[in-house]
Write a protein that holds these residues in place. Structure first.
Motif, short mmCIF file in Angstrom:
data_model
loop_
_atom_site.label_atom_id
_atom_site.label_comp_id
_atom_site.label_asym_id
_atom_site.label_seq_id
_atom_site.Cartn_x
_atom_site.Cartn_y
_atom_site.Cartn_z
N MET A 196 0.84 -1.20 0.00
CA MET A 196 0.00 0.00 0.00
C MET A 196 0.88 1.25 0.00
SD MET A 196 -3.17 0.68 -0.22
CE MET A 196 -3.75 2.28 -0.64
N ARG A 197 1.94 1.20 0.82
CA ARG A 197 2.84 2.36 0.88
C ARG A 197 3.52 2.58 -0.46
NH1 ARG A 197 6.61 2.98 5.97
NH2 ARG A 197 7.60 4.25 4.40
N TYR A 198 3.94 1.48 -1.08
CA TYR A 198 4.62 1.57 -2.37
C TYR A 198 3.67 2.15 -3.43
CZ TYR A 198 7.15 0.14 -6.55
OH TYR A 198 7.79 0.15 -7.76
N PHE A 199 2.43 1.65 -3.43
CA PHE A 199 1.44 2.13 -4.40
C PHE A 199 1.20 3.64 -4.22
CE2 PHE A 199 -3.12 2.92 -5.41
CZ PHE A 199 -3.03 2.74 -6.78
N THR A 200 1.02 4.05 -2.96
CA THR A 200 0.76 5.46 -2.69
C THR A 200 1.96 6.32 -3.10
OG1 THR A 200 -0.49 4.69 -0.80
CG2 THR A 200 -0.13 7.02 -0.91
N GLU A 201 3.16 5.84 -2.82
CA GLU A 201 4.37 6.57 -3.20
C GLU A 201 4.47 6.74 -4.72
OE1 GLU A 201 6.60 8.47 -1.76
OE2 GLU A 201 5.32 8.09 -0.03
#
Ligand code: SF4
Length: 391
Positions: free
Chosen positions: A339-344
């Motif tokens: 999720m963090r990677y996608f948001t970044e």
């Protein structure tokens, strides 16, 4: 008049779920709470668990009426004949006899509404009690859905989430049947052309029913948001076979690849079950590695638990509960990283956000088209508005 659960009321209706691990315990606790507060109130139990275990529920002290899957829609009639007594009345028929489709929608606030367009399931996944609790696959007609959409649009709804038990199986008619009268693809095409509602989401769709045609349609759609939720359940083909799922991991990987080729910004959520009977360390690692390399955005991780009357409950080599929880934790951590990677990846991109009405400590929330949650200081004029936003 409808009241909050903690208010004093004449009738309390508890809608149970068979997916919840402790449905029975939770139900007992709620009835006890009501009895302490309002011993004279009528208590009605309905929903999936009431359909599966009506006798057990009727034996809970304080319950007055148990309504099965078909009868819950006749709640008002049943209440007219009901009085507080010492034993509970059960009104439930065999799930095989449950027919008919009852459309419903839940309005969170005006902004986003969940509209049920399909119910029941004709699949037979070995771990699942839903077909036993909800009956065979049946749906609203396209015309019926369009009428509901018109009504919701008139009430100011801007986004509709299409829901169902097996949504991609839409179209078997209001009484179900083998033959499709309409298709999910036809439904979304009609919705695209209908006036009034700005955005649609597909709540969850089985990978074998998520055709390239649907993916390509969403990719060019102005109204269907770039967001899919696709149950995987396991990344091991052996486990998928034991689960009686209707696809293998290559098909799943192909679907994700096709989506991301056409919509690199698309958000993809995954359901996964850990600790299915016989899931070995290697098979779990297979699932972990498969999910790790897959271009998806988040997972919902479920810890397997035995359900009565399912094939899986009698399968050998149960995974110890502590191992199930350990595997759950590992996948939840991976989901957090995804999720963090996608948001970044999306940071700096301009996306459209629909803001909701709730004010929490001076802030408001909304979701981008590709399902990134945005939080910002509350501004009344943004409620239920779609605003361009730099993520
Ligand atoms: S497709 Fe979903 S609802 Fe149907 S049997 Fe499988 S898990 Fe249950």
């Amino acid at each position: 008049m409808k009241k909050e659960f903690d208010d004093v009321a004449d009738v309390y209706v508890i809608n149970t779920c068979s997916v919840t691990e402790n449905a029975d315990k939770e139900c007992r606790q709620l009835v006890r709470r009501i009895q302490r507060r309002q011993p004279e109130s009528l208590v009605v139990i309905t929903g999936c668990y009431a359909q599966l275990k009506p006798k057990e529920i009727a034996e809970i002290p304080g319950v007055d009426l148990v309504l099965g899957a078909a009868e819950k829609f006749n709640l008002a009639e049943h209440l007219q004949e009901l009085s507080k007594g010492n034993s509970a009345k059960i009104c439930s028929c065999d799930i095989e006899d449950v027919a008919g489709f009852h459309a419903s929608y839940s309005v969170n606030d005006r902004t986003r509404t969940f509209l049920k367009v399909q119910d029941g399931c004709d699949y037979n996944c070995s771990f699942c009690t839903i077909p036993l609790a909800r009956g065979h696959s049946r749906s609203d007609s396209i015309e019926g859905v369009l009428n509901n959409v018109k009504e919701l649009a008139g009430a100011g709804t801007r986004e509709i989430v299409l829901t169902g038990i097996n949504l991609g199986d839409f179209g078997k008619g209001t009484n179900g049947g083998k033959k499709k009268e309409e298709t999910f693809f036809e439904l979304i095409q009609e919705l695209e052309n209908a006036e009034g509602v700005d955005r649609y989401r597909i709540s969850s769709i089985e990978p074998n029913l998520l055709s390239n045609q649907i993916i390509e349609f969403v990719a060019q759609s102005k109204k269907f948001m770039p967001h899919f939720h696709i149950p995987l359940q396991s990344g091991s083909n052996e486990v998928l076979g034991n689960m009686r799922r209707r696809y293998r991991r290559d098909l799943y990987a192909d679907r994700v690849k096709h989506i991301k080729t056409l919509m690199p910004h698309c958000c993809i959520g995954v359901d996964v079950i850990v600790g299915f009977p016989g899931e070995s360390e290697e098979q779990f690692q297979d699932t972990f590695d498969f999910l790790h390399q897959l271009d998806v955005s988040y997972f919902h991780v479920f810890t397997y638990s035995e359900r009565a009357n399912t094939l899986a409950a009698d399968m050998p080599n149960a995974v110890p509960v502590s191992v199930r929880h350990e595997r759950n934790k590992l996948l939840r951590n991976l989901s957090y990283q995804k999720m963090r990677y996608f948001t970044e990846q999306q940071r700096g991109n301009k996306r459209m956000v629909l803001f909701e009405s709730a004010e929490k400590n001076g802030t408001m929330e909304g979701f981008t088209d590709n399902y990134i949650k945005i939080k910002t200081p509350y501004r009344k004029e943004w409620v239920n508005e779609i605003i361009e936003w730099t993520v």
